[in-house]
Design a protein around this motif. Structure first.
Motif, PDB file in Angstrom:
ATOM      1  N   ALA A   1       0.837  -1.210   0.000  1.00  0.00           N
ATOM      2  CA  ALA A   1       0.000   0.000   0.000  1.00  0.00           C
ATOM      3  C   ALA A   1       0.868   1.256   0.000  1.00  0.00           C
ATOM      4  CB  ALA A   1      -0.922  -0.007   1.208  1.00  0.00           C
ATOM      5  N   LEU A   2       1.881   1.276   0.855  1.00  0.00           N
ATOM      6  CA  LEU A   2       2.765   2.449   0.930  1.00  0.00           C
ATOM      7  C   LEU A   2       3.497   2.637  -0.385  1.00  0.00           C
ATOM      8  CD1 LEU A   2       4.268   2.043   4.531  1.00  0.00           C
ATOM      9  CD2 LEU A   2       2.573   3.741   3.798  1.00  0.00           C
TER      10      LEU A   2
ATOM     11  N   GLU B   1       2.590   1.575  -3.418  1.00  0.00           N
ATOM     12  CA  GLU B   1       1.678   2.028  -4.484  1.00  0.00           C
ATOM     13  C   GLU B   1       1.300   3.491  -4.312  1.00  0.00           C
ATOM     14  OE1 GLU B   1      -1.663  -0.543  -5.232  1.00  0.00           O
ATOM     15  OE2 GLU B   1      -0.372  -2.316  -5.358  1.00  0.00           O
ATOM     16  N   MET B   2       1.235   3.922  -3.058  1.00  0.00           N
ATOM     17  CA  MET B   2       0.906   5.334  -2.819  1.00  0.00           C
ATOM     18  C   MET B   2       2.145   6.216  -2.906  1.00  0.00           C
ATOM     19  SD  MET B   2      -1.816   4.897   0.277  1.00  0.00           S
ATOM     20  CE  MET B   2      -2.738   6.415   0.113  1.00  0.00           C
TER      21      MET B   2
ATOM     22  N   THR C   1       4.417   6.746  -0.803  1.00  0.00           N
ATOM     23  CA  THR C   1       4.637   7.539   0.404  1.00  0.00           C
ATOM     24  C   THR C   1       6.139   7.634   0.669  1.00  0.00           C
ATOM     25  OG1 THR C   1       2.598   6.618   1.263  1.00  0.00           O
ATOM     26  CG2 THR C   1       4.044   7.698   2.865  1.00  0.00           C
TER      27      THR C   1
ATOM     28  N   GLU D   1       2.515  10.561   7.997  1.00  0.00           N
ATOM     29  CA  GLU D   1       1.545   9.507   7.683  1.00  0.00           C
ATOM     30  C   GLU D   1       1.667   8.486   8.805  1.00  0.00           C
ATOM     31  OE1 GLU D   1      -1.367   8.909   6.226  1.00  0.00           O
ATOM     32  OE2 GLU D   1      -0.409   9.796   4.458  1.00  0.00           O
TER      33      GLU D   1
ATOM     34  N   LYS E   1      -4.571  -4.862   0.905  1.00  0.00           N
ATOM     35  CA  LYS E   1      -3.778  -3.701   0.475  1.00  0.00           C
ATOM     36  C   LYS E   1      -4.686  -2.561   0.020  1.00  0.00           C
ATOM     37  CE  LYS E   1      -3.073  -3.489  -3.661  1.00  0.00           C
ATOM     38  NZ  LYS E   1      -2.872  -3.626  -5.084  1.00  0.00           N
ATOM     39  N   GLU E   2      -5.728  -2.899  -0.736  1.00  0.00           N
ATOM     40  CA  GLU E   2      -6.677  -1.867  -1.191  1.00  0.00           C
ATOM     41  C   GLU E   2      -7.382  -1.223   0.007  1.00  0.00           C
ATOM     42  OE1 GLU E   2      -7.021  -0.479  -4.160  1.00  0.00           O
ATOM     43  OE2 GLU E   2      -5.385  -1.789  -4.831  1.00  0.00           O
TER      44      GLU E   2
ATOM     45  N   LYS F   1      -5.025   1.189   1.679  1.00  0.00           N
ATOM     46  CA  LYS F   1      -4.917   2.437   0.910  1.00  0.00           C
ATOM     47  C   LYS F   1      -6.117   3.339   1.171  1.00  0.00           C
ATOM     48  CE  LYS F   1      -3.632   1.995  -3.489  1.00  0.00           C
ATOM     49  NZ  LYS F   1      -3.539   1.249  -4.796  1.00  0.00           N
ATOM     50  N   LYS F   2      -7.306   2.718   1.171  1.00  0.00           N
ATOM     51  CA  LYS F   2      -8.517   3.521   1.430  1.00  0.00           C
ATOM     52  C   LYS F   2      -8.507   4.081   2.856  1.00  0.00           C
ATOM     53  CE  LYS F   2     -11.535   1.550  -2.007  1.00  0.00           C
ATOM     54  NZ  LYS F   2     -11.786   0.135  -2.351  1.00  0.00           N
TER      55      LYS F   2
ATOM     56  N   ILE G   1      -5.854   4.842   4.576  1.00  0.00           N
ATOM     57  CA  ILE G   1      -4.892   5.952   4.625  1.00  0.00           C
ATOM     58  C   ILE G   1      -5.513   7.203   3.994  1.00  0.00           C
ATOM     59  CG2 ILE G   1      -2.677   6.791   3.706  1.00  0.00           C
ATOM     60  CD1 ILE G   1      -1.589   3.918   3.999  1.00  0.00           C
ATOM     61  N   GLU G   2      -6.208   7.003   2.886  1.00  0.00           N
ATOM     62  CA  GLU G   2      -6.818   8.153   2.206  1.00  0.00           C
ATOM     63  C   GLU G   2      -7.962   8.757   3.007  1.00  0.00           C
ATOM     64  OE1 GLU G   2      -7.801   6.327  -1.471  1.00  0.00           O
ATOM     65  OE2 GLU G   2      -5.768   6.597  -2.277  1.00  0.00           O
TER      66      GLU G   2
END
Lengths: 322, 655
Positions: free
Chosen positions: A32-33, A35-36, A38, A86, A179-180, A183-184, A186-187
């Protein structure tokens, strides 16, 4: 230069048991990190105590392995002082819902913009398999001498009534889905909670990988074997509060789904409500420039090491001749 | 029979039910005295209760600097019966009592808040003196002591006052009784009414209408007393003298908080507890901070947490972002914080705990005073880790010390426990205006930037816990580029990863613990201990003490000096690491060592035994929850000087 998945990994030897569900969660966080994208230095992973507590040592970002049950206040302190970080907090179900349950509730009330992931395996693994808060009443896992005498806590419902504004559940062997979700989370603007089901291959011989896969679980309608977990989004379930007035209904349906267990265990987003102001928003209400100069970005002394704060007004008020 | 007037030196006490305005009346009195150029020392005593129980405020006034209270009362101001029953007998000969005429027939049994133990004591006293068990009986008792009585019919005055100002809401006006009582005392003392008016205006500055009403009530009561009594008969008098703008009237629950603002503390967490909450609440109400040079506004974030464990761990989380972070608590809360202090210790995180001691153990006497937590603070937490324990002696010190303790925390990268207490927190005094630029801010080895020199090791080149000759390694804020590190409550490597390697353990323990040796070496002598005065070579008497007993000791030894008896006083400030060699030097030529402490065991005495292998000759201790007065200390020292005193003297004064 884009950051690669490998950049988020450390070379620290991982001593989790072979087959541990924690590996899936660790991978999902790193993915996730990555892909984002970060930046490594911007993220801080806080953890509690137990097997899950070691997680930060395997992630190449700032990593703060705290005390048993106290990960949430540590993490909130950092995020409040520097809202640009974050912040991800992780811990076991005993850590977060047993010894740390008080902080779980109060964190919900604050709604600090960060993520909290519970590695939920229903046992205290590192101390050799005692019953944890999510173990069902009457269950006797391998190392218990007697069946569990306590009822289990429902993490999803508890998070909901405590005031978490994003509540989801993942499964550690469905890394892509998890992972998805991360990500959500975190967003999400506010405090996000993820309950991650995570088999402990050493001490939980009931909620095993095979059990989740549903090798003994059959569809009553067609007799076909089916996995115990299913995804909320695939059933048309929508937990997102799009208008403030929907909150109560959405909370109700989330609680209903959170009670499903046994042959059908929901995964996905149970509830999300971005209409609740975050703790940061609430601080801005008191300190208008908080986000521009939060505590971590204030110069407290000048080049001569003198304090920049001026007490003149406060002191003048106390002067004898005033 | 006219006696000479005693000008500008007295002890004034006001009492009443909690919630009836005792504090505001005392604040007005204190402010008025300071505006008149006088020095004051005041202290507040109250029950763990919201409304109804007895509270009282003692204010000692002088034309010289004073630092403590004394046992005697010269003017007792009351508007209820309980204050008279509890304090009426303590008023000195020639002193005065202001009381409500309507209460004289109230019996002691009619006052429900007088507990059985106090009831028994007062009853016995009155019976023995053949007095009735009524307010009148107590007044007669006081009269026999030579106390002058001033009856003020508050209700009648209120009625007349209400007619005069044409406001018939008596229930509203009743709330000015406290100010009427205070003002009556000012009339007896012949105090300047314009100064009194200014003080009332100042205290009610946020509520101008209430200020106005109170001023009118005060004038009414003042004039009544002036017309009815001959003020020349009263020995005590307060006269305006030259005021100085360098003097401030400071409350002890705000001085350390003010120090925090100056020190750059920008994050404070707390869980409500008496007497520590005021510190946090002061910061919360002053959270927007005026800053130099461009007039930008800084701010301090104050978070009320769910418990003290969250308070300390959240503060540590804040400290990891490089913010000067603190929490304020008292004994029960501090007990909960100790595990986290060990975490801060092993991870070398600078964090400050303002420990406002109160009487323990457990809930103890929640609103009363004690210095019982010294050994606990020094030994708090399991395992061995470096910490600094620092004790302030009074309101003025607590301001400067607060800046120093943040410096210590950051220089030595460790938790600092700043010992304060209920006596400091609930006292008010005139002192020199704080010079906030006297002490520099020293952030120690805090790196704001890290330049990568290559790509070696898991954490690049930066090692948070680097082994070096200097045990203090550079610290970075969470979020700093190229500065990634790890923390763990486990023993760790230079990067901060878990390790159980025995050699690493030795090196890490050495690194951490040797910071205390460095602190011992670097901390200036005046921050370790201060020696006041000198002793007579013949008697060789030296007092050792720590914390808020300072003022009462200094006032007591001043009095002894006047009588030609010289006693030295060593105030220990750095409690841990203990400044052994300095204290030893200060105790040279001491033949009689007297330990004065507000606890049962004499904890500093134990430290002196442990660190200096030196026995205490006499202990003066107190543990009844009421802070030491200079009279008590004076008497105890005289007792020791007489040669007949036991080795342990227990002080008992206080209501």
């Amino acid at each position: 230069m884009a950051l690669k998945l490998a950049d988020y990994k450390t070379t620290v030897h991982n001593d989790w048991c072979p087959g541990c569900g924690d590996f899936g969660i660790l991978n999902a966080i790193q993915m996730a990190l990555s892909e984002m994208q970060t930046p490594l230095h911007r993220a801080t992973i806080f953890s509690g105590i137990g097997c899950s507590g070691k997680t930060p040592h395997f992630i190449h970002t700032y990593g703060i392995h705290t005390l048993h049950g106290r990960v949430l206040p540590f993490a909130q302190g950092a995020k409040i002082c520097n809202p640009d970080l974050e912040v991800l907090a992780v811990g076991g179900d005993g850590d977060g819902l047993g010894i740390g349950a008080g902080h779980f509730i109060s964190s919900g009330r604050r709604n600090v913009d960060m993520v909290y992931i519970i590695f939920n395996n229903a046992v205290y693994g590192l101390t050799k398999g005692q019953a944890a808060p999510t173990l069902k009443l009457g269950m006797k896992t391998k190392s218990l001498t007697q069946p569990n005498m306590n009822n289990s806590v429902n993490p999803i419902a508890l998070a909901l009534v405590a005031g978490f504004t994003f509540i989801g559940r993942g499964y550690s062997y469905d890394v892509r889905h998890l992972k998805e979700l991360i990500k959500k989370a975190i967003e999400h603007k506010g405090l996000a909670f993820l309950d991650v089901l995570q088999p402990c291959p050493t001490y939980n011989d009931i909620n095993t990988k095979e059990w989740y896969q549903g090798l003994d679980n059959f569809n009553p309608e067609n007799g076909k074997q089916m996995p115990r977990t299913y995804k909320l989004e695939e059933t048309g379930y929508d937990g997102i509060v799009r208008q403030p007035y929907e909150a109560s209904t959405k909370m109700g349906q989330a609680i209903e789904r959170s009670n499903e267990w046994g042959s059908k265990i929901p995964l996905g987003i149970f509830y999300q409500n971005e209409h609740i102001p975050t703790y940061q928003d609430r601080i801005v209400g008191r300190i208008p420039n908080y986000l521009e100069i939060p505590p971590a970005k204030q110069d407290i002394s000048d080049q001569n090491n003198k304090p920049t704060a001026k007490l003149d007004k406060l002191l003048d008020d106390l002067r004898a001749d005033k | 029979m006219t006696q000479s007037k005693i000008s500008n030196s007295l002890t004034w006490v006001i009492g009443g039910a909690q919630g009836s305005g005792v504090d505001s009346a005392a604040n007005i009195f204190s402010k008025a005295c300071s505006q008149a150029g006088l020095y004051i020392f005041g202290k507040r005593e109250y029950y763990s209760n919201i409304k109804g129980e007895h509270s009282y405020f003692t204010v000692r006034v002088s034309d010289k600097q004073i630092r403590s209270h004394v046992d005697d009362i010269n003017l007792l101001v009351s508007f209820d019966a309980e204050t008279l029953f509890r304090h009426g007998d303590k008023v000195t000969k020639g002193g005065g009592i202001i009381y409500d005429q309507d209460l004289v027939n109230t019996t002691i049994q009619e006052v429900p808040t007088i507990d059985d133990q106090a009831l028994k004591k007062i009853t016995n006293m009155l019976k023995k003196a053949n007095k009735s068990l009524t307010v009148q009986g107590m007044l007669d008792y006081a009269k026999d002591n030579g106390t002058i009585l001033y009856n003020v019919p508050y209700f009648q005055l209120l009625r007349e006052f209400s007619e005069k100002i044409n406001d018939h809401s008596l229930s509203k006006l009743t709330r000015t009784v406290n100010v009427m009582a205070l003002s009556a005392s000012m009339a007896v003392l012949d105090f300047d009414t314009t100064v009194l008016t200014r003080a009332i205006k100042h205290i009610f500055r946020a509520k101008p209408k209430i200020a106005e009403l109170n001023i009118a009530a005060a004038n009414y009561s003042y004039n009544y007393v002036k017309s009815r009594f001959n003020s020349t008969e009263f020995r005590f008098k307060l006269t305006k003298v030259q005021t100085s703008s360098d003097i401030i009237l400071m409350q002890g629950n705000q001085s350390s908080a003010m120090g925090k603002i100056s020190a750059g503390c920008r994050f404070q967490t707390y869980y409500p507890i008496t007497p520590a909450s005021d510190d946090s609440e002061f910061l919360e109400s002053n959270q927007i901070i005026e800053s130099t040079p461009d007039g930008k506004k800084d701010s301090i974030v104050v978070v009320q947490t769910e418990d003290e464990i969250a308070a300390i761990t959240m503060a540590i989380g804040g400290a990891l972002t490089g913010v000067r972070s603190a929490t304020a608590t008292s004994g029960p809360g501090f007990s909960l914080m100790t595990e986290a202090l060990g975490w801060a210790g092993i991870n070398e995180v600078p964090v400050v705990v303002s420990l406002y001691q109160r009487a323990g153990p457990s809930t103890g006497l929640p609103t009363r005073h004690e210095q019982g937590d010294l050994m606990f603070a020094i030994n708090c937490g399991h395992g061995e880790f470096p910490k600094i324990v620092f004790a302030s002696g009074d309101i003025e010190e607590s301001f400067y010390d607060t800046i120093k303790v943040f410096n210590f925390a950051e220089k030595y990268q460790l938790p600092v426990i700043h010992m304060l207490d209920k006596a400091i927190a609930n006292s008010i005094m005139t002192c020199r205006v704080f010079d906030q630029y006297k002490i520099n801010i020293d952030r120690g080895r805090l790196l704001e930037n890290i330049i990568p020199a290559g790509d070696t090791g898991v954490a690049g080149n930066y090692l948070r816990f680097k082994f070096d000759e200097n045990p203090i390694s550079s610290r970075v804020r969470l979020g700093t580029e190229n500065g990634i590190f790890w923390n763990t409550g486990d023993e760790h490597t230079e990067e901060g990863h878990i390790t159980e390697d025995p050699d690493n353990r030795i090196k890490m323990m050495n690194k951490r613990m040797s910071k205390l040796d460095l602190a011992s070496k670097e901390i200036p002598a005046e921050d370790k201990a201060i020696a006041y005065g000198h002793n007579d070579p013949s008697s060789g008497m030296t007092i050792v003490s720590w914390g808020s007993t300072k003022g009462a000791i200094l006032d007591a030894i001043d009095q002894l000096t006047v009588e030609g008896k010289n006693v030295k006083f060593v105030q220990v400030r750095l409690m841990h690491p203990f400044p052994s060699s300095l204290v030893e030097k200060m105790l040279e030529n001491t033949k009689v060592l007297v330990d004065i402490e507000m606890n049962y065991t004499g904890q500093l005495g134990l430290l002196i035994k442990q660190n200096l292998n030196r026995n205490i000759n006499y202990k003066i201790v107190k543990y009844n929850g009421r802070s030491m007065s200079s009279s008590e200390i004076y008497n105890a020292l005289m007792y020791i000087i007489s040669g007949n005193a036991p080795r342990r003297i227990v002080l008992e004064h206080g209501a």
